[in-house]
Motif scaffolding. Structure first.
Motif, PDB file in Angstrom:
ATOM      1  N   THR A 151       0.819  -1.213   0.000  1.00  0.00           N
ATOM      2  CA  THR A 151       0.000   0.000   0.000  1.00  0.00           C
ATOM      3  C   THR A 151       0.852   1.262   0.000  1.00  0.00           C
ATOM      4  OG1 THR A 151      -0.146  -0.128   2.406  1.00  0.00           O
ATOM      5  CG2 THR A 151      -1.963  -1.092   1.139  1.00  0.00           C
ATOM      6  N   ARG A 152       2.142   1.119   0.320  1.00  0.00           N
ATOM      7  CA  ARG A 152       3.047   2.276   0.332  1.00  0.00           C
ATOM      8  C   ARG A 152       4.065   2.099  -0.785  1.00  0.00           C
ATOM      9  NH1 ARG A 152       4.291   4.658   6.122  1.00  0.00           N
ATOM     10  NH2 ARG A 152       3.912   6.490   4.854  1.00  0.00           N
ATOM     11  N   TYR A 153       3.550   1.973  -1.988  1.00  0.00           N
ATOM     12  CA  TYR A 153       4.384   1.605  -3.140  1.00  0.00           C
ATOM     13  C   TYR A 153       5.539   2.560  -3.354  1.00  0.00           C
ATOM     14  CZ  TYR A 153       5.662   0.338  -7.919  1.00  0.00           C
ATOM     15  OH  TYR A 153       6.362  -0.048  -9.028  1.00  0.00           O
ATOM     16  N   ILE A 154       5.324   3.844  -3.139  1.00  0.00           N
ATOM     17  CA  ILE A 154       6.364   4.841  -3.371  1.00  0.00           C
ATOM     18  C   ILE A 154       7.560   4.611  -2.453  1.00  0.00           C
ATOM     19  CG2 ILE A 154       5.583   6.588  -1.717  1.00  0.00           C
ATOM     20  CD1 ILE A 154       6.690   7.326  -5.287  1.00  0.00           C
ATOM     21  N   LEU A 155       7.316   3.955  -1.292  1.00  0.00           N
ATOM     22  CA  LEU A 155       8.385   3.690  -0.319  1.00  0.00           C
ATOM     23  C   LEU A 155       8.960   2.286  -0.462  1.00  0.00           C
ATOM     24  CD1 LEU A 155       6.840   5.342   2.879  1.00  0.00           C
ATOM     25  CD2 LEU A 155       8.212   6.400   1.068  1.00  0.00           C
ATOM     26  N   ASN A 156       8.507   1.542  -1.498  1.00  0.00           N
ATOM     27  CA  ASN A 156       9.049   0.196  -1.762  1.00  0.00           C
ATOM     28  C   ASN A 156      10.343   0.255  -2.557  1.00  0.00           C
ATOM     29  OD1 ASN A 156       5.830  -1.467  -2.225  1.00  0.00           O
ATOM     30  ND2 ASN A 156       6.894  -0.849  -0.371  1.00  0.00           N
ATOM     31  N   GLY A 157      10.931   1.434  -2.621  1.00  0.00           N
ATOM     32  CA  GLY A 157      12.185   1.609  -3.344  1.00  0.00           C
ATOM     33  C   GLY A 157      13.090   2.556  -2.588  1.00  0.00           C
ATOM     34  N   LEU A 158      14.301   2.717  -3.095  1.00  0.00           N
ATOM     35  CA  LEU A 158      15.278   3.611  -2.504  1.00  0.00           C
ATOM     36  C   LEU A 158      15.461   4.821  -3.413  1.00  0.00           C
ATOM     37  CD1 LEU A 158      15.797   0.929  -0.985  1.00  0.00           C
ATOM     38  CD2 LEU A 158      18.224   1.546  -0.926  1.00  0.00           C
ATOM     39  N   LEU A 159      15.466   5.991  -2.819  1.00  0.00           N
ATOM     40  CA  LEU A 159      15.729   7.211  -3.576  1.00  0.00           C
ATOM     41  C   LEU A 159      17.216   7.309  -3.873  1.00  0.00           C
ATOM     42  CD1 LEU A 159      14.677  10.014  -4.637  1.00  0.00           C
ATOM     43  CD2 LEU A 159      15.485  10.932  -2.450  1.00  0.00           C
ATOM     44  N   TRP A 160      17.546   7.529  -5.143  1.00  0.00           N
ATOM     45  CA  TRP A 160      18.925   7.812  -5.557  1.00  0.00           C
ATOM     46  C   TRP A 160      18.968   9.269  -5.977  1.00  0.00           C
ATOM     47  CZ3 TRP A 160      22.300   3.661  -8.236  1.00  0.00           C
ATOM     48  CH2 TRP A 160      22.184   2.439  -7.544  1.00  0.00           C
ATOM     49  N   ASN A 161      19.727  10.043  -5.236  1.00  0.00           N
ATOM     50  CA  ASN A 161      19.821  11.476  -5.509  1.00  0.00           C
ATOM     51  C   ASN A 161      21.272  11.804  -5.850  1.00  0.00           C
ATOM     52  OD1 ASN A 161      19.200  14.191  -5.709  1.00  0.00           O
ATOM     53  ND2 ASN A 161      19.375  14.565  -3.513  1.00  0.00           N
ATOM     54  N   ASN A 162      21.529  12.032  -7.129  1.00  0.00           N
ATOM     55  CA  ASN A 162      22.892  12.312  -7.584  1.00  0.00           C
ATOM     56  C   ASN A 162      22.996  13.772  -8.013  1.00  0.00           C
ATOM     57  OD1 ASN A 162      25.594  11.341  -8.241  1.00  0.00           O
ATOM     58  ND2 ASN A 162      25.044  11.791 -10.361  1.00  0.00           N
ATOM     59  N   GLU A 165      27.417  17.725  -6.002  1.00  0.00           N
ATOM     60  CA  GLU A 165      28.111  17.735  -4.707  1.00  0.00           C
ATOM     61  C   GLU A 165      28.254  16.354  -4.087  1.00  0.00           C
ATOM     62  OE1 GLU A 165      25.353  19.870  -5.185  1.00  0.00           O
ATOM     63  OE2 GLU A 165      26.790  21.352  -5.956  1.00  0.00           O
ATOM     64  N   LYS A 166      27.261  15.471  -4.308  1.00  0.00           N
ATOM     65  CA  LYS A 166      27.286  14.172  -3.633  1.00  0.00           C
ATOM     66  C   LYS A 166      26.289  13.222  -4.278  1.00  0.00           C
ATOM     67  CE  LYS A 166      24.049  15.981  -0.196  1.00  0.00           C
ATOM     68  NZ  LYS A 166      23.817  16.290   1.232  1.00  0.00           N
ATOM     69  N   PHE A 167      26.424  11.954  -3.908  1.00  0.00           N
ATOM     70  CA  PHE A 167      25.502  10.903  -4.346  1.00  0.00           C
ATOM     71  C   PHE A 167      24.911  10.278  -3.086  1.00  0.00           C
ATOM     72  CE2 PHE A 167      25.309   6.201  -5.513  1.00  0.00           C
ATOM     73  CZ  PHE A 167      24.024   6.285  -6.023  1.00  0.00           C
ATOM     74  N   GLU A 168      23.572  10.264  -2.982  1.00  0.00           N
ATOM     75  CA  GLU A 168      22.907   9.755  -1.795  1.00  0.00           C
ATOM     76  C   GLU A 168      21.951   8.617  -2.149  1.00  0.00           C
ATOM     77  OE1 GLU A 168      22.352  13.287   1.428  1.00  0.00           O
ATOM     78  OE2 GLU A 168      21.065  13.399  -0.328  1.00  0.00           O
ATOM     79  N   VAL A 169      21.884   7.638  -1.251  1.00  0.00           N
ATOM     80  CA  VAL A 169      20.890   6.567  -1.320  1.00  0.00           C
ATOM     81  C   VAL A 169      20.055   6.660  -0.046  1.00  0.00           C
ATOM     82  CG1 VAL A 169      20.528   4.075  -1.326  1.00  0.00           C
ATOM     83  CG2 VAL A 169      22.333   5.065  -2.746  1.00  0.00           C
ATOM     84  N   VAL A 170      18.721   6.723  -0.206  1.00  0.00           N
ATOM     85  CA  VAL A 170      17.826   7.004   0.916  1.00  0.00           C
ATOM     86  C   VAL A 170      16.695   5.988   0.949  1.00  0.00           C
ATOM     87  CG1 VAL A 170      16.400   8.766   2.039  1.00  0.00           C
ATOM     88  CG2 VAL A 170      18.309   9.458   0.548  1.00  0.00           C
ATOM     89  N   ALA A 171      16.361   5.506   2.162  1.00  0.00           N
ATOM     90  CA  ALA A 171      15.241   4.580   2.335  1.00  0.00           C
ATOM     91  C   ALA A 171      14.421   4.987   3.540  1.00  0.00           C
ATOM     92  CB  ALA A 171      15.749   3.148   2.515  1.00  0.00           C
ATOM     93  N   THR A 172      13.104   4.819   3.447  1.00  0.00           N
ATOM     94  CA  THR A 172      12.224   5.097   4.577  1.00  0.00           C
ATOM     95  C   THR A 172      10.954   4.270   4.468  1.00  0.00           C
ATOM     96  OG1 THR A 172      11.048   6.806   5.832  1.00  0.00           O
ATOM     97  CG2 THR A 172      11.071   7.046   3.442  1.00  0.00           C
ATOM     98  N   ASP A 173      10.361   3.953   5.615  1.00  0.00           N
ATOM     99  CA  ASP A 173       9.044   3.311   5.625  1.00  0.00           C
ATOM    100  C   ASP A 173       8.013   4.180   6.344  1.00  0.00           C
ATOM    101  OD1 ASP A 173       9.690   3.056   8.278  1.00  0.00           O
ATOM    102  OD2 ASP A 173       9.670   0.853   8.318  1.00  0.00           O
ATOM    103  N   GLY A 174       8.392   5.417   6.614  1.00  0.00           N
ATOM    104  CA  GLY A 174       7.500   6.344   7.299  1.00  0.00           C
ATOM    105  C   GLY A 174       7.779   6.442   8.787  1.00  0.00           C
ATOM    106  N   ALA A 178      16.934   6.033   6.530  1.00  0.00           N
ATOM    107  CA  ALA A 178      18.359   5.723   6.426  1.00  0.00           C
ATOM    108  C   ALA A 178      18.924   6.471   5.230  1.00  0.00           C
ATOM    109  CB  ALA A 178      18.573   4.220   6.273  1.00  0.00           C
ATOM    110  N   VAL A 179      20.068   7.128   5.423  1.00  0.00           N
ATOM    111  CA  VAL A 179      20.715   7.890   4.357  1.00  0.00           C
ATOM    112  C   VAL A 179      22.189   7.503   4.296  1.00  0.00           C
ATOM    113  CG1 VAL A 179      21.241  10.168   3.422  1.00  0.00           C
ATOM    114  CG2 VAL A 179      19.147   9.835   4.758  1.00  0.00           C
ATOM    115  N   ALA A 180      22.633   7.041   3.122  1.00  0.00           N
ATOM    116  CA  ALA A 180      24.054   6.770   2.882  1.00  0.00           C
ATOM    117  C   ALA A 180      24.554   7.768   1.847  1.00  0.00           C
ATOM    118  CB  ALA A 180      24.253   5.343   2.389  1.00  0.00           C
ATOM    119  N   THR A 181      25.675   8.404   2.132  1.00  0.00           N
ATOM    120  CA  THR A 181      26.206   9.458   1.273  1.00  0.00           C
ATOM    121  C   THR A 181      27.566   9.055   0.712  1.00  0.00           C
ATOM    122  OG1 THR A 181      25.082  11.124   2.625  1.00  0.00           O
ATOM    123  CG2 THR A 181      26.802  11.907   1.147  1.00  0.00           C
ATOM    124  N   HIS A 182      27.750   9.304  -0.570  1.00  0.00           N
ATOM    125  CA  HIS A 182      29.016   9.015  -1.260  1.00  0.00           C
ATOM    126  C   HIS A 182      29.532  10.324  -1.826  1.00  0.00           C
ATOM    127  CE1 HIS A 182      31.759   7.474  -4.355  1.00  0.00           C
ATOM    128  NE2 HIS A 182      31.715   6.299  -3.760  1.00  0.00           N
TER     129      HIS A 182
END
Length: 369
Positions: A151-162, A165-174, A178-182
């Motif tokens: 039911t929370r399809y938009i959160l069934n994935g990880l945001l990749w924000n490139n 300045e940086k590359f980030e991978v982000v996950a949340t279930d509400g 969690a944020v990992a930065t490269h």
């Protein structure tokens, strides 16, 4: 089509293409995989219409051709053929696919290539290249925070924000983030996409199997609604999740009215013990900080638990509570000897950061007590 190949090479190829694709489908053709000759290689393709895997293996090709073959039946046959003997594969009349090794002979019914879904070429509008081991780490340390609820399809994935300045991978279930930065990736295009957790888990599994060296790169290509991951002879392709990911920067506390650090393994063990006292309506772990002591406790109708851990904390007494599984997931994945907990107050999210690392941030919503 006529091919000679070793059992080990063929099994390795089947393993790569068969794991991540869903077997639950109403289209019979999707229970098959495509086998197609290309020069001195065989191209193996498997798709479930949401994601696809393309993998090349070496073989002796005597006659060109292509056919789709039932995945499970073919894999079971190859696993049970004699070790150390060459396998001969060839097509016959009426789409019969013959499998021969020593005195053992099988045939299965395949279907023509034309009936198999075409795998689209990725039109590259943005791309990045980085170490597969670094990418694996970023996914491992965030993906557990993604939602698993349909039911929370938009959160069934990880945001990749490139960005530049940086590359980030982000996950949340509400309830957690969690944020990992490269550091910024050279020669990469800027993009912001939501990649399904399903394909990322498969990419991580493949990286683990492949054991890439330090020189190997994984190439991530982004199109308007698709993404692909290329490493050596293998490509994974997936649709992107469309929609607006939550503004995660608004959730990360910037103010720190109080904080303390604690040994990761000690708190992990205490939280696991606390989780044994699961209440009827969900489990809660309570933290009480006072006079350089953290008291960890939990209660349910029939059980109670308390434990004490040393911390450096001399401010006024402070109480907060969390879902213990959220805390456990962070502590078992963070990969540092100590973590820092930072608070604005007991009713606002806690920020958890590994000591000595600036590339990981975890935010967890508290439970009312």
């Amino acid at each position: 089509m006529k091919i000679n190949i070793t059992k080990e090479t063929l099994l390795e190829g089947i393993q790569v293409i068969s794991a991540g694709v869903s077997s639950r489908t109403t289209l019979p053709i999707l229970h098959n995989f495509l086998m197609e000759t290309q020069g001195d290689k065989i191209k193996l393709v498997r798709t479930d219409m949401e994601m696809a895997t393309v993998h090349y293996i070496q073989a002796e090709v005597e006659e060109e051709g292509a056919l789709t073959v039932p995945t499970k039946e073919f894999a079971d046959i190859i696993k049970n053929l004699p070790d150390g003997k060459e396998i001969n594969l060839f097509t016959g009349e009426n789409n019969k696919f013959h499998i021969k090794s020593g005195k053992s002979k099988f045939w299965v019914i395949g279907t023509p290539k034309a009936e198999y879904p075409a795998i689209p070429e990725i039109e590259k509008t943005g791309s990045v290249s980085l170490s597969p081991l670094e990418l694996q780490t970023m996914i491992d340390k965030t993906a557990f925070s993604a939602s698993t609820q349909e039911t929370r399809y938009i959160l069934n994935g990880l945001l990749w924000n490139n960005t530049a300045e940086k590359f980030e991978v982000v996950a949340t279930d509400g309830g957690r983030l969690a944020v990992a930065t490269h550091p910024a990736l050279p020669d990469s295009g800027e993009f912001k996409i939501i990649v399904p957790t399903k394909i990322l888990n498969e990419v991580v599994r493949f990286i683990s199997l492949s054991k890439p060296d330090k020189e190997t790169q994984i190439h991530v290509n982004v199109a308007s609604n698709q993404v692909s991951f290329e490493m050596k002879e293998t490509t994974f392709i997936s649709r992107l999740i469309e929609g607006n990911f939550p503004n995660y920067n608004q959730v990360i506390p910037t103010k720190k009215n109080m904080s303390f650090d604690v040994f990761t393994k000690e708190l992990l063990a205490a939280c696991r013990r606390a989780a044994l006292c699961s209440g009827e309506f969900g489990s809660t772990v309570k933290f009480h900080m006072e006079n350089n002591i953290m008291t960890v406790s939990s209660t349910s109708q029939n059980m109670e638990f308390t434990d004490e851990l040393p911390i450096e904390y001399t401010q006024e007494a402070f109480d907060c509570a969390f879902n213990p599984q959220y805390i456990i997931d962070v502590l078992k994945n963070v990969g540092s000897e100590k973590v820092v907990f930072s608070f604005v107050n007991a009713s606002q999210p806690v920020l958890i950061e590994p000591v000595g690392k600036e590339d990981l941030k975890y935010v967890i919503m508290p439970v009312r007590i």
